[in-house]
Design a protein around this motif. Structure first.
Motif, short mmCIF file in Angstrom:
data_model
loop_
_atom_site.label_atom_id
_atom_site.label_comp_id
_atom_site.label_asym_id
_atom_site.label_seq_id
_atom_site.Cartn_x
_atom_site.Cartn_y
_atom_site.Cartn_z
N ASP A 106 5.26 -4.47 -11.68
CA ASP A 106 4.37 -4.69 -10.53
C ASP A 106 4.70 -6.04 -9.99
OD1 ASP A 106 3.63 -2.00 -10.26
OD2 ASP A 106 1.51 -2.47 -11.23
N LYS A 119 -3.43 -2.38 -5.66
CA LYS A 119 -3.68 -2.14 -4.39
C LYS A 119 -5.19 -2.33 -4.20
CE LYS A 119 0.04 1.19 -4.05
NZ LYS A 119 0.60 2.49 -3.91
N THR A 120 -5.83 -1.83 -4.99
CA THR A 120 -7.44 -1.93 -4.54
C THR A 120 -7.90 -3.35 -4.53
OG1 THR A 120 -7.94 0.12 -6.03
CG2 THR A 120 -9.80 -1.32 -5.79
N GLU A 121 -7.56 -4.20 -5.53
CA GLU A 121 -7.62 -5.64 -5.48
C GLU A 121 -7.30 -6.08 -4.08
OE1 GLU A 121 -7.36 -9.80 -7.81
OE2 GLU A 121 -6.74 -7.92 -8.94
N SER A 157 0.85 -0.36 -8.95
CA SER A 157 -0.51 0.27 -9.65
C SER A 157 -1.42 0.02 -8.44
CB SER A 157 -0.82 -0.46 -10.84
OG SER A 157 -1.40 -1.72 -10.48
N GLU A 158 -2.29 1.31 -8.64
CA GLU A 158 -3.59 1.39 -7.73
C GLU A 158 -4.38 0.21 -8.21
OE1 GLU A 158 -4.10 3.64 -5.37
OE2 GLU A 158 -2.09 4.21 -5.80
N SER A 159 -4.63 -0.50 -9.32
CA SER A 159 -5.38 -1.38 -9.48
C SER A 159 -5.22 -2.60 -8.40
CB SER A 159 -5.64 -1.73 -10.91
OG SER A 159 -4.49 -1.94 -11.52
N MET A 210 0.81 -1.00 0.14
CA MET A 210 -0.10 -0.07 0.14
C MET A 210 1.07 1.24 -0.14
SD MET A 210 -2.86 -1.01 -0.31
CE MET A 210 -3.95 -2.58 -0.13
N GLU A 211 2.16 1.19 0.60
CA GLU A 211 3.04 2.19 0.60
C GLU A 211 3.81 2.33 -0.60
OE1 GLU A 211 4.93 1.72 4.27
OE2 GLU A 211 2.95 1.95 5.51
N ASN A 251 1.90 -5.62 -16.50
CA ASN A 251 2.12 -5.74 -14.94
C ASN A 251 3.26 -6.19 -14.73
OD1 ASN A 251 -0.57 -4.49 -14.03
ND2 ASN A 251 -1.57 -6.67 -14.42
N LYS A 306 -6.89 -4.51 -1.34
CA LYS A 306 -7.72 -4.08 -0.20
C LYS A 306 -9.25 -4.65 -0.17
CE LYS A 306 -6.74 0.53 -0.92
NZ LYS A 306 -6.69 2.02 -1.29
N ASP A 345 4.91 2.24 -4.87
CA ASP A 345 4.55 2.66 -6.32
C ASP A 345 3.80 1.80 -7.16
OD1 ASP A 345 6.78 1.14 -6.73
OD2 ASP A 345 7.58 3.03 -8.06
#
Length: 138
Positions: free
Chosen positions: A127, A100-102, A96-98, A91-92, A124, A104, A94
């Motif tokens: 990542d 991180k969202t998955e 990808s947000e996608s 979460m901290e 990806n 979460k 870089d």
């Protein structure tokens, strides 16, 4: 969706994998090689998880699975289970947000949160390498 390898008595070969994954086979190999380079004691094994899932490939240390590679038709999925410390690190980062969202949204289990990421191209790539490094370090 389950593995393209579904017969318990037929363990996939490298040639089967290459044929099944097509253009994504080199990406699979690069994740396998990257994991082994960053964790030289890692062991790799095919695992049959039952009729519902078929064969999957695991790269692990002596007590936990670092990454699951799940073969599909002309692509594959990577899967990880992250504990709280690793989740916080992701979460901290870089990454990808996608992803991180998955993470979460993933259900919390005793062993952590599990995510699966489809790999159909190189998008990806970095990542996934970061996730492998985080998994190894936690």
């Amino acid at each position: 969706m389950k593995s393209i390898f579904v017969y318990k008595n037929i363990k996939p070969t490298s040639k089967d994998l290459e044929n099944g994954l097509g253009e994504t086979f080199p990406i699979w190999k690069s994740f396998e090689d990257f994991t082994k380079k960053n964790y030289p004691d890692a062991t790799c094994e095919w695992n049959f998880s039952g009729e519902k899932f078929g064969w999957s490939y695991r790269i692990k240390d002596n007590k936990r699975i670092l990454i699951y590679l799940l073969p599909r038709d002309k692509f594959f999925k990577t899967a990880f289970v992250f504990g709280q410390k690793a989740t916080n690190q992701i979460m901290e980062s870089d990454i990808s947000e996608s992803i991180k969202t998955e993470l979460k949204l993933a259900k919390q289990h005793a062993e952590g949160r599990g995510i699966r990421i489809e790999i159909k191209d190189q998008s990806n790539f970095e990542d996934i390498q970061k996730l492998i490094k985080i998994k190894i370090s936690n």
